[in-house]
Scaffold this motif. Structure first.
Motif, PDB file in Angstrom:
ATOM      1  N   ASN A 138      44.971  36.532  36.166  1.00 22.66           N
ATOM      2  CA  ASN A 138      45.246  35.380  37.792  1.00 22.66           C
ATOM      3  C   ASN A 138      44.840  35.579  38.764  1.00 22.66           C
ATOM      4  OD1 ASN A 138      48.442  34.393  35.612  1.00 22.66           O
ATOM      5  ND2 ASN A 138      47.665  37.172  35.942  1.00 22.66           N
ATOM      6  N   LYS A 139      44.516  34.329  39.511  1.00 29.75           N
ATOM      7  CA  LYS A 139      43.893  34.255  40.444  1.00 29.75           C
ATOM      8  C   LYS A 139      45.135  34.207  41.429  1.00 29.75           C
ATOM      9  CE  LYS A 139      41.024  31.500  42.757  1.00 29.75           C
ATOM     10  NZ  LYS A 139      40.194  29.512  42.658  1.00 29.75           N
ATOM     11  N   VAL A 140      45.216  35.068  42.184  1.00 25.45           N
ATOM     12  CA  VAL A 140      46.043  35.106  43.835  1.00 25.45           C
ATOM     13  C   VAL A 140      45.830  33.802  44.923  1.00 25.45           C
ATOM     14  CG1 VAL A 140      47.075  36.830  46.296  1.00 25.45           C
ATOM     15  CG2 VAL A 140      46.291  37.618  43.265  1.00 25.45           C
ATOM     16  N   MET A 141      47.374  33.112  44.993  1.00 21.72           N
ATOM     17  CA  MET A 141      47.682  32.383  45.592  1.00 21.72           C
ATOM     18  C   MET A 141      48.383  32.133  46.835  1.00 21.72           C
ATOM     19  SD  MET A 141      48.286  28.846  42.857  1.00 21.72           S
ATOM     20  CE  MET A 141      49.352  28.083  44.173  1.00 21.72           C
ATOM     21  N   THR A 142      48.327  31.057  47.449  1.00 26.02           N
ATOM     22  CA  THR A 142      49.699  30.651  48.469  1.00 26.02           C
ATOM     23  C   THR A 142      50.881  30.088  48.078  1.00 26.02           C
ATOM     24  OG1 THR A 142      48.627  31.637  50.551  1.00 26.02           O
ATOM     25  CG2 THR A 142      51.016  30.116  50.472  1.00 26.02           C
ATOM     26  N   ASN A 143      52.162  30.163  47.713  1.00 24.94           N
ATOM     27  CA  ASN A 143      53.129  29.273  47.477  1.00 24.94           C
ATOM     28  C   ASN A 143      53.061  27.477  47.827  1.00 24.94           C
ATOM     29  OD1 ASN A 143      55.655  27.647  46.449  1.00 24.94           O
ATOM     30  ND2 ASN A 143      56.186  29.472  45.850  1.00 24.94           N
ATOM     31  N   LEU A 144      53.250  26.954  48.320  1.00 22.33           N
ATOM     32  CA  LEU A 144      52.957  25.913  48.507  1.00 22.33           C
ATOM     33  C   LEU A 144      54.042  24.963  48.993  1.00 22.33           C
ATOM     34  CD1 LEU A 144      50.409  23.398  46.002  1.00 22.33           C
ATOM     35  CD2 LEU A 144      50.216  24.974  48.829  1.00 22.33           C
ATOM     36  N   GLU A 153      54.914  33.323  50.972  1.00 22.87           N
ATOM     37  CA  GLU A 153      55.256  34.321  49.111  1.00 22.87           C
ATOM     38  C   GLU A 153      54.000  33.437  48.685  1.00 22.87           C
ATOM     39  OE1 GLU A 153      58.262  33.962  45.824  1.00 22.87           O
ATOM     40  OE2 GLU A 153      57.983  31.835  46.675  1.00 22.87           O
ATOM     41  N   SER A 154      53.086  34.790  48.180  1.00 25.21           N
ATOM     42  CA  SER A 154      52.003  35.028  47.491  1.00 25.21           C
ATOM     43  C   SER A 154      52.830  35.050  45.673  1.00 25.21           C
ATOM     44  CB  SER A 154      51.380  35.462  47.419  1.00 25.21           C
ATOM     45  OG  SER A 154      50.448  35.965  49.371  1.00 25.21           O
ATOM     46  N   ILE A 155      51.529  33.737  45.304  1.00 21.27           N
ATOM     47  CA  ILE A 155      52.311  33.543  43.461  1.00 21.27           C
ATOM     48  C   ILE A 155      50.912  33.875  42.870  1.00 21.27           C
ATOM     49  CG2 ILE A 155      53.834  32.527  43.820  1.00 21.27           C
ATOM     50  CD1 ILE A 155      52.740  29.670  43.330  1.00 21.27           C
ATOM     51  N   LEU A 156      50.989  34.011  41.397  1.00 23.34           N
ATOM     52  CA  LEU A 156      49.393  34.307  40.902  1.00 23.34           C
ATOM     53  C   LEU A 156      49.712  32.968  39.869  1.00 23.34           C
ATOM     54  CD1 LEU A 156      50.029  38.162  39.301  1.00 23.34           C
ATOM     55  CD2 LEU A 156      49.468  36.839  41.417  1.00 23.34           C
ATOM     56  N   GLU A 157      48.334  32.743  39.786  1.00 22.32           N
ATOM     57  CA  GLU A 157      47.800  31.201  38.649  1.00 22.32           C
ATOM     58  C   GLU A 157      47.196  31.841  37.439  1.00 22.32           C
ATOM     59  OE1 GLU A 157      44.646  28.781  40.665  1.00 22.32           O
ATOM     60  OE2 GLU A 157      46.467  27.347  40.380  1.00 22.32           O
ATOM     61  N   PRO A 158      47.857  31.214  37.103  1.00 25.44           N
ATOM     62  CA  PRO A 158      47.294  31.640  35.949  1.00 25.44           C
ATOM     63  C   PRO A 158      45.568  31.439  35.832  1.00 25.44           C
ATOM     64  CG  PRO A 158      48.960  31.126  34.821  1.00 25.44           C
ATOM     65  CD  PRO A 158      49.112  30.596  36.262  1.00 25.44           C
ATOM     66  N   TYR A 159      44.725  32.129  35.000  1.00 22.44           N
ATOM     67  CA  TYR A 159      43.393  31.976  35.158  1.00 22.44           C
ATOM     68  C   TYR A 159      42.553  32.313  33.812  1.00 22.44           C
ATOM     69  CZ  TYR A 159      39.011  31.426  36.698  1.00 22.44           C
ATOM     70  OH  TYR A 159      37.563  31.252  36.984  1.00 22.44           O
ATOM     71  N   PRO A 160      42.137  31.465  33.276  1.00 26.63           N
ATOM     72  CA  PRO A 160      41.810  30.460  33.826  1.00 26.63           C
ATOM     73  C   PRO A 160      42.567  29.345  33.726  1.00 26.63           C
ATOM     74  CG  PRO A 160      40.670  30.481  31.998  1.00 26.63           C
ATOM     75  CD  PRO A 160      41.352  31.549  32.250  1.00 26.63           C
ATOM     76  N   ASN A 161      43.350  29.069  32.820  1.00 28.22           N
ATOM     77  CA  ASN A 161      45.158  28.443  32.384  1.00 28.22           C
ATOM     78  C   ASN A 161      45.996  28.728  32.341  1.00 28.22           C
ATOM     79  OD1 ASN A 161      44.237  27.651  30.134  1.00 28.22           O
ATOM     80  ND2 ASN A 161      42.043  26.647  30.544  1.00 28.22           N
ATOM     81  N   GLN A 220      44.497  44.658  57.064  1.00 29.20           N
ATOM     82  CA  GLN A 220      45.477  43.755  57.166  1.00 29.20           C
ATOM     83  C   GLN A 220      46.211  43.922  55.683  1.00 29.20           C
ATOM     84  OE1 GLN A 220      43.929  40.059  59.862  1.00 29.20           O
ATOM     85  NE2 GLN A 220      43.877  41.579  61.103  1.00 29.20           N
ATOM     86  N   VAL A 221      47.161  43.250  55.804  1.00 30.25           N
ATOM     87  CA  VAL A 221      48.196  42.669  54.914  1.00 30.25           C
ATOM     88  C   VAL A 221      47.963  41.400  54.432  1.00 30.25           C
ATOM     89  CG1 VAL A 221      50.192  42.117  53.283  1.00 30.25           C
ATOM     90  CG2 VAL A 221      49.825  44.311  55.625  1.00 30.25           C
ATOM     91  N   VAL A 222      47.107  41.012  53.681  1.00 29.53           N
ATOM     92  CA  VAL A 222      46.570  40.140  53.221  1.00 29.53           C
ATOM     93  C   VAL A 222      47.678  38.956  52.191  1.00 29.53           C
ATOM     94  CG1 VAL A 222      44.657  38.629  51.932  1.00 29.53           C
ATOM     95  CG2 VAL A 222      44.175  40.542  53.447  1.00 29.53           C
ATOM     96  N   TYR A 223      48.143  39.805  51.339  1.00 24.94           N
ATOM     97  CA  TYR A 223      48.766  39.191  49.670  1.00 24.94           C
ATOM     98  C   TYR A 223      50.006  40.945  49.672  1.00 24.94           C
ATOM     99  CZ  TYR A 223      45.478  35.555  48.753  1.00 24.94           C
ATOM    100  OH  TYR A 223      45.105  34.809  49.051  1.00 24.94           O
ATOM    101  N   GLU A 224      51.263  40.150  49.759  1.00 29.79           N
ATOM    102  CA  GLU A 224      52.477  41.344  49.031  1.00 29.79           C
ATOM    103  C   GLU A 224      53.148  40.571  48.723  1.00 29.79           C
ATOM    104  OE1 GLU A 224      54.139  42.556  53.100  1.00 29.79           O
ATOM    105  OE2 GLU A 224      54.736  40.816  53.509  1.00 29.79           O
ATOM    106  N   TRP A 225      53.723  41.167  47.760  1.00 32.75           N
ATOM    107  CA  TRP A 225      55.089  41.028  46.862  1.00 32.75           C
ATOM    108  C   TRP A 225      55.816  42.368  45.977  1.00 32.75           C
ATOM    109  CZ3 TRP A 225      50.200  40.985  45.675  1.00 32.75           C
ATOM    110  CH2 TRP A 225      49.276  39.665  45.339  1.00 32.75           C
ATOM    111  N   ARG A 226      57.237  41.015  46.702  1.00 34.08           N
ATOM    112  CA  ARG A 226      58.925  42.369  46.185  1.00 34.08           C
ATOM    113  C   ARG A 226      58.169  42.026  44.686  1.00 34.08           C
ATOM    114  NH1 ARG A 226      63.591  41.182  50.751  1.00 34.08           N
ATOM    115  NH2 ARG A 226      62.697  41.604  52.745  1.00 34.08           N
ATOM    116  N   SER A 227      58.320  40.960  43.581  1.00 35.16           N
ATOM    117  CA  SER A 227      57.723  40.756  42.695  1.00 35.16           C
ATOM    118  C   SER A 227      57.277  40.532  42.064  1.00 35.16           C
ATOM    119  CB  SER A 227      59.684  40.684  42.092  1.00 35.16           C
ATOM    120  OG  SER A 227      60.166  39.076  42.856  1.00 35.16           O
TER     121      SER A 227
END
Length: 249
Positions: A107-113, A118-126, A47-54
């Motif tokens: 990065n850590k993948v997260m869902t845009n609040l 939309e899935s976005i990347l959270e810089p890891y660890p910061n 199943q598709v969990v995350y996907e991006w166009r950019s």
């Protein structure tokens, strides 16, 4: 770009074989095992969990994003995912700084609040650990590995950026960073000496962890530019390398 993660990593393979025997005139017997039928069935479709166009990031605010764009520190088309690891349901990805405009290399993948689709990347660890030119931060990460027993992420940082341009930058010594993703704590940083990893020509591109009595004790790291295999000994906190003509292109 799409990441597909099967819910169940279980495959059923049905193998049917037949054995044929032939005897030659010189009384030699040859047995040929013929694989006549192999049929593998995937129990559940991925199943598709995350996907991006950019790729986009979890920016502190819109002002910061616009500043990065204006200063060409964020160039959308230069952001490409290469490495991916999963632990405890979290997905971690690398975005190597092959070209300018990559704001965060690990990065850590997260869902845009603001947009749940939309899935976005959270810089890891910061964000601070992504600072270009700060040798205490991450400069270029293409691969990492996670020890599932401890939750320790072993991150290789070549220290070199923009290597796919006419002006690559050799900013920092290569290093190995071990970070506990479960407790969100830095465990150890090892800086490779120049006589092991060249600061000006290395391309450390992959890592494998080796266990001794169930404990992650060694890291094997490939270098496709200098054609070397690096070994890091965690217990001794030292490194060395192997090199042979057969390892070159």
């Amino acid at each position: 770009m799409t990441i597909r993660v099967p819910e169940v990593n279980l495959y059923i393979c049905i193998i049917t074989t037949s054995l044929c025997a032939m005897a030659s005139l010189v009384h030699f017997m040859f047995f040929i095992l013929i694989l006549t039928h192999v049929h593998c069935v995937l129990l559940r479709q991925p199943q598709v969990v995350y996907e991006w166009r950019s790729l986009d990031y979890a920016w502190p605010n819109d002002t910061t994003k616009q500043q990065f764009i204006t200063e060409k520190r964020y160039i959308v088309e230069n952001n490409i995912i290469t490495g991916i690891k999963v632990l405890d349901g979290s997905v971690y990805v690398t975005v190597p700084r092959w070209k300018p405009g990559v704001p965060s290399t690990l990065n850590k993948v997260m869902t845009n609040l603001l947009n749940s689709e939309e899935s976005i990347l959270e810089p890891y660890p910061n964000w601070k650990m992504q600072t270009v030119g700060d040798c205490d931060a991450l400069q270029y990460v293409q691969s990492m590995e996670i020890d599932p027993n401890t939750g320790h992420m072993w991150i290789i940082d070549s220290g070199r950026i923009n290597r796919l341009t006419d002006q690559p930058e050799d900013l920092c010594p290569a290093k190995l960073v071990i970070y506990d993703v479960r407790s969100d704590k830095l465990i150890h940083i090892y800086e490779f000496p120049d006589n092991v990893v060249s600061r000006t020509s290395n391309f450390m591109n992959d890592i494998v962890i080796d266990y001794v009595n169930g404990v992650a004790s060694f890291a094997y790291i490939t270098d496709t530019a200098d054609a070397k295999l690096y070994v890091y000994d965690f217990k001794q906190d030292t490194s060395y390398f192997f090199k042979h003509s057969s390892m070159g292109i």
